[in-house]
Design an enzyme around this catalytic site. Structure first.
Site, mmCIF file in Angstrom:
data_model
loop_
_atom_site.group_PDB
_atom_site.id
_atom_site.type_symbol
_atom_site.label_atom_id
_atom_site.label_comp_id
_atom_site.label_asym_id
_atom_site.label_seq_id
_atom_site.Cartn_x
_atom_site.Cartn_y
_atom_site.Cartn_z
ATOM 1 N N GLU A 53 0.819 -1.212 0.000
ATOM 2 C CA GLU A 53 0.000 0.000 0.000
ATOM 3 C C GLU A 53 0.854 1.264 0.000
ATOM 4 O O GLU A 53 0.458 2.286 -0.549
ATOM 5 C CB GLU A 53 -0.956 0.023 1.195
ATOM 6 C CG GLU A 53 -2.109 -0.962 1.098
ATOM 7 C CD GLU A 53 -1.774 -2.334 1.654
ATOM 8 O OE1 GLU A 53 -0.579 -2.569 1.964
ATOM 9 O OE2 GLU A 53 -2.692 -3.168 1.777
ATOM 10 N N PHE B 96 -11.759 -7.086 14.236
ATOM 11 C CA PHE B 96 -10.644 -7.539 13.410
ATOM 12 C C PHE B 96 -10.335 -6.502 12.324
ATOM 13 O O PHE B 96 -11.225 -6.071 11.593
ATOM 14 C CB PHE B 96 -10.993 -8.892 12.772
ATOM 15 C CG PHE B 96 -9.911 -9.388 11.855
ATOM 16 C CD1 PHE B 96 -8.654 -9.709 12.344
ATOM 17 C CD2 PHE B 96 -10.146 -9.523 10.488
ATOM 18 C CE1 PHE B 96 -7.648 -10.164 11.501
ATOM 19 C CE2 PHE B 96 -9.147 -9.979 9.636
ATOM 20 C CZ PHE B 96 -7.892 -10.299 10.145
ATOM 21 N N GLN B 97 -9.101 -6.109 12.235
ATOM 22 C CA GLN B 97 -8.619 -5.134 11.254
ATOM 23 C C GLN B 97 -9.346 -3.797 11.326
ATOM 24 O O GLN B 97 -9.495 -3.102 10.326
ATOM 25 C CB GLN B 97 -8.660 -5.713 9.835
ATOM 26 C CG GLN B 97 -7.710 -6.899 9.693
ATOM 27 C CD GLN B 97 -7.403 -7.276 8.271
ATOM 28 O OE1 GLN B 97 -8.230 -7.099 7.380
ATOM 29 N NE2 GLN B 97 -6.209 -7.808 8.040
ATOM 30 N N LYS C 245 -17.798 -0.667 5.966
ATOM 31 C CA LYS C 245 -18.276 -1.663 5.013
ATOM 32 C C LYS C 245 -19.786 -1.556 4.758
ATOM 33 O O LYS C 245 -20.245 -1.728 3.620
ATOM 34 C CB LYS C 245 -17.924 -3.053 5.542
ATOM 35 C CG LYS C 245 -18.429 -4.177 4.667
ATOM 36 C CD LYS C 245 -17.371 -5.228 4.484
ATOM 37 C CE LYS C 245 -17.928 -6.406 3.701
ATOM 38 N NZ LYS C 245 -16.869 -7.122 3.001
ATOM 39 N N MET D 149 24.292 9.404 2.572
ATOM 40 C CA MET D 149 23.988 10.707 3.160
ATOM 41 C C MET D 149 24.263 10.721 4.657
ATOM 42 O O MET D 149 24.808 11.677 5.211
ATOM 43 C CB MET D 149 22.524 11.072 2.875
ATOM 44 C CG MET D 149 22.146 12.452 3.337
ATOM 45 S SD MET D 149 23.225 13.695 2.615
ATOM 46 C CE MET D 149 22.248 14.179 1.217
HETATM 47 C C1 LIG Z 1 12.381 6.048 5.565
HETATM 48 C C2 LIG Z 1 13.633 6.741 5.903
HETATM 49 N N1 LIG Z 1 14.463 6.203 6.839
HETATM 50 C C3 LIG Z 1 15.625 6.838 7.146
HETATM 51 C C4 LIG Z 1 15.974 8.007 6.532
HETATM 52 C C5 LIG Z 1 17.287 8.702 6.891
HETATM 53 N N2 LIG Z 1 18.174 8.717 5.729
HETATM 54 C C6 LIG Z 1 18.287 9.790 4.922
HETATM 55 S S1 LIG Z 1 19.317 9.538 3.641
HETATM 56 C C7 LIG Z 1 19.671 7.991 4.167
HETATM 57 C C8 LIG Z 1 20.628 7.117 3.403
HETATM 58 C C9 LIG Z 1 20.122 6.762 2.061
HETATM 59 O O1 LIG Z 1 20.929 5.757 1.522
HETATM 60 P P1 LIG Z 1 20.881 5.420 -0.013
HETATM 61 O O2 LIG Z 1 19.494 5.223 -0.452
HETATM 62 O O3 LIG Z 1 21.829 4.306 -0.269
HETATM 63 O O4 LIG Z 1 21.362 6.769 -0.682
HETATM 64 P P2 LIG Z 1 22.822 7.423 -0.712
HETATM 65 O O5 LIG Z 1 22.816 8.504 0.305
HETATM 66 O O6 LIG Z 1 23.823 6.362 -0.406
HETATM 67 O O7 LIG Z 1 22.941 7.948 -2.095
HETATM 68 C C10 LIG Z 1 18.987 7.692 5.342
HETATM 69 C C11 LIG Z 1 19.107 6.422 6.084
HETATM 70 C C12 LIG Z 1 15.059 8.532 5.594
HETATM 71 N N3 LIG Z 1 15.280 9.691 4.985
HETATM 72 N N4 LIG Z 1 13.920 7.873 5.283
#
Ligand SMILES: Cc1ncc(C[n+]2csc(CCOP(=O)(O)OP(=O)(O)O)c2C)c(N)n1
Ligand SMILES: [Mg+2]
Lengths: 168, 555
Positions: free
Chosen positions: B51, B113-114, B163, B466
């Protein structure tokens, strides 16, 4: 410069509406000191009165955010100079023969009415502005407050104008 | 005519000119799925793998087309799986209608449920939500939801349909597609004051965001920049709002914004901010932000005015409408000194650009640029790859950069790309990272099953790049839980899903692979190997000011 401000909000009278308004206050961290809700002259609307604390910018932000809620139909700031503001207090104090005359004198001075009387306790009811209510409670502390309950303020503009405007 | 609630839902969607919905079935929404079966020739339903993917796809569709995206899910876990998608749309002001099933009215509140209180859960991440008590309210509720989603500052609206309401029979009369509420125009007096402020400026700067895109006011904005002789910058949400190569355009603002753009805004004496927020990622230290500038802020959402920075002139109104009124009051000016300064900033920026040989991130995106069509939508996930894409992608058309800005949702990419591709009717591109792709790769199944032409550029650096960058800069290189070093074979994985792909290590290989990818019928993954220690630069450290900008590593 922080201060208190009073805002009246006209909202749709449906379940969950109060929750929508207060959820926004919580999420955006507005400091609400007092909140009252009741039905209005029209069954379609409820009226919420709040007292909040904050700067002028906080007040603007609060009003702007309120306007974005589809359930809100009108908002008006009600300053002391343009509105009558009042709340209701119920206060229960010890019924002690020694202090009884003092309690009675104070009650008379503040226009509080005795609404319940037992050997151990006296309950009084009074209405007035927040400061008056505060002052009465303060006096009663000397005589042993058992329990209090106050409604929070309601506020209505003086004269014939209302919260409802043609446009928002 | 008399119809079941489920039929009313589908008929109302069709009546509102909705041509595709994204979703996933389940017990409490079965009746609606039966109606979708009945009306399958009039309304396309795209089944996703999850979803969340469906919500992101509806969001991507809305971003790319400007229309309202629609997502459908069942009660309980189906509904909660939408939450990240709805929040993503909320933070980026994307018009979305989410329809969820729920247990019958009589059972609500009994932990059946749900059963889940999805209107309670989504209260702070929707513009508004409804729980439909009676079939007689259903069609109008959906119409109102569409109207709210698209009006003023757009955003998501959720409708929870128990529903019994789907089963009950009610009256249905077709209606015209709803129109947004009348657009507000800022007050004339405010417009006049703003005009005189703009007219008296020597170093004007136009700064726009997603609001300009949703208002469709790019032309008016360009005319304003032309008249005032101002350079233009944008927020992450504004990218693709004007052609990237427009001579006045300096690029993105923000933590990883373009040097010349950030510096020019910092030096301006008048910032004309259009449909954009002064988010903490843009201002850095607010007390040191553009201290010499008067700000003219125009936004349809009054609550954005003076929320973070204090504008000299705050105008609440629709951008197109307000700019149309403002333009005749603006004097034609030229500011040669200011333009000289801007040119100098551009030259300084050119010197900081990464021109190293080999498979650098910038080179990867530049290579991708040479394969993009005018109309290609490019979605991203979140991380370094997103910023490299934002900094270096070349756009010709509005609404072609599809990215999660406000929430920064890793896992947005696959859904976003699928929805955008379907909306535009063209091959879409996804720029993703190895971490993010792990959060949405299940939607490969959706892309393949639906024959969606999709090019996935997976920038594999083996790390959560990042986060690693922050650990390098601010946490003494303690690489806590950011080294993925997984054994996933992404090309084999793509093939397992019925897609195709290859892995590349040099720019030449990448170019050749992209040629194959863009010619491929279906979904094609190009895994591009990137060094784990590449940086996104420039970088404005969190809470820092322009003077703290890191332009090169080792600075
Ligand atoms: C759902 C979610 N969890 C954690 C983060 C924190 N976060 C931001 S960038 C990142 C790393 C992303 O890694 P990748 O997709 O490999 O991209 P890269 O920076 O290596 O290009 C994280 C963990 C986020 N933005 N979204
Ligand atoms: Mg990575």
């Amino acid at each position: 410069m922080n201060g208190n401000f009073t805002i009246a909000i006209l909202v749709e009278n449906n379940f969950g509406v109060l929750n929508r308004v207060t959820s926004m206050f919580r999420r955006r961290r507005f400091n609400i000191k007092c909140l009252t809700v009741s039905e209005t002259e029209s069954a379609e609307y409820s009226r919420i009165t709040i007292i909040a604390e904050g700067s002028k910018a906080d007040k603007k932000q609060l009003i702007d955010q309120l306007y974005k809620l589809p359930v809100v139909t009108a908002i008006k700031e009600l300053s002391d100079s343009v509105a009558v503001t009042s709340e209701l207090l119920l206060i229960k104090v010890k019924n002690d023969p020694e202090t009884r005359p003092l309690v009675r004198d104070a009650a008379e001075a503040f226009g509080a009415k005795t609404v319940d009387y037992t050997r151990e306790s006296v309950m009084m009811q009074m209405t007035g502005g927040t400061h008056r209510v505060d002052a009465f409670i303060d006096l009663m502390r000397d005589y042993g407050i058992i329990e209090i309950c106050r409604t929070g303020v309601v506020s209505l503009e003086r004269g014939s104008s209302t919260i409802r405007k043609e446009e928002m | 005519m008399k119809l079941s609630g489920a039929d009313i839902i589908v008929r109302t969607l069709i009546e509102q000119k909705c041509d595709v919905v994204f979703g996933y079935p389940g017990g409490q929404i079965l009746n609606v799925y039966d109606s979708l079966y009945k009306y399958q020739n009039e309304l396309r339903h795209v089944l996703t793998a999850h979803e969340q993917g469906a919500a992101h796809a509806a969001d991507g569709y809305a971003r790319a087309t400007g229309k309202v995206g629609v997502v459908i899910a069942t009660s309980g876990p189906g509904a909660t799986n939408l939450v990240t998608g709805i929040a993503t749309a909320y933070l980026d002001s994307v018009p979305l209608v989410a329809i969820t099933g729920n247990v019958p009215n009589a059972q609500l509140g009994s932990d059946s449920f749900q059963e889940i209180d999805i209107t309670g859960i989504t209260l702070p991440i929707t513009k508004h939500n409804y729980i439909v008590g009676d079939v007689s309210e259903l069609a109008d509720t959906i119409r109102e939801a569409f109207r709210l989603a698209m009006s003023d500052r757009p955003g998501p609206v959720l409708i929870d349909v128990p529903k019994d309401v789907q089963i009950a029979v009610g009256d249905y009369e077709p209606a015209e597609p709803v129109q947004p509420y009348e657009k507000i125009q800022a007050k004339d007096i405010r417009i006049e004051q703003a005009a005189s402020c703009i007219n008296s400026s020597e170093r004007p700067f136009v700064y726009f965001g997603g609001g300009l895109v949703s208002s469709g006011a790019a032309e008016e904005m360009l005319e304003l920049a032309e008249l005032t002789d101002a350079p233009i910058g944008c927020s992450l949400m504004g990218i693709s709002g004007v052609p990237t190569d427009h001579p006045r355009f300096l690029g993105m603002q923000g933590m990883h914004g373009h040097y010349a753009s950030s510096m020019a805004m910092h030096r301006a004496d008048c910032i004309i901010a259009l449909g954009v927020r002064f988010n903490d990622r843009v201002t850095g230290d607010r007390t040191k932000f553009a201290t010499g500038a008067k700000i003219v802020h125009i936004d349809v959402d009054g609550a954005e005015l003076a929320k973070t920075v204090t504008p000299a002139h705050a105008l609440r109104g629709d951008l197109k409408k307000t700019l149309t009124k403002l333009l005749p009051l603006i004097e034609k000016k030229s500011h040669p000194d200011w333009q000289k300064k801007v040119a100098e900033l551009r030259r300084e920026e050119a010197q900081t650009l990464d021109n190293r040989d080999g498979m650098t991130p910038r080179r990867a995106i530049m290579t991708l640029n040479s394969h993009l069509g005018e109309n290609t939508p490019v979605a991203t996930d979140v991380g370094q790859h997103q910023m490299w894409a934002a900094q270096n992608l070349n756009f010709k058309r509005c609404r072609r950069f599809i990215t999660s800005g406000g929430l920064g949702t890793m896992g947005f990419g696959m859904g976003g790309a699928i929805g955008a591709g379907i909306g535009v009717g063209e091959r879409a591109v996804l720029v993703t990272g190895d971490g993010s792709f792990g959060m949405c790769l299940n939607e490969l199944a959706t892309a393949v099953s639906n024959n969606i032409p999709l090019v996935i550029l997976l920038m594999n650096n083996g790390v959560l790049g990042m986060v690693r960058q922050w650990q390098t800069l601010f946490f003494d290189k303690h690489y806590s839980n950011t080294i993925l070093d997984r054994k996933t074979d992404f090309v084999a994985l793509a093939k397992a899903f019925g897609a195709d792909g290859e892995r590349v290590e040099t720019p030449e290989e990448l170019d050749a692979a992209l040629t194959r990818a863009f010619a491929f019928e279906g979904t094609y993954l190009v895994e591009c190997m990137i060094d784990k220690d590449e940086f996104v630069l420039p970088m404005l450290p969190p809470g820092g000011s322009m003077d703290d900008m890191i332009v090169k590593v080792g600075d």
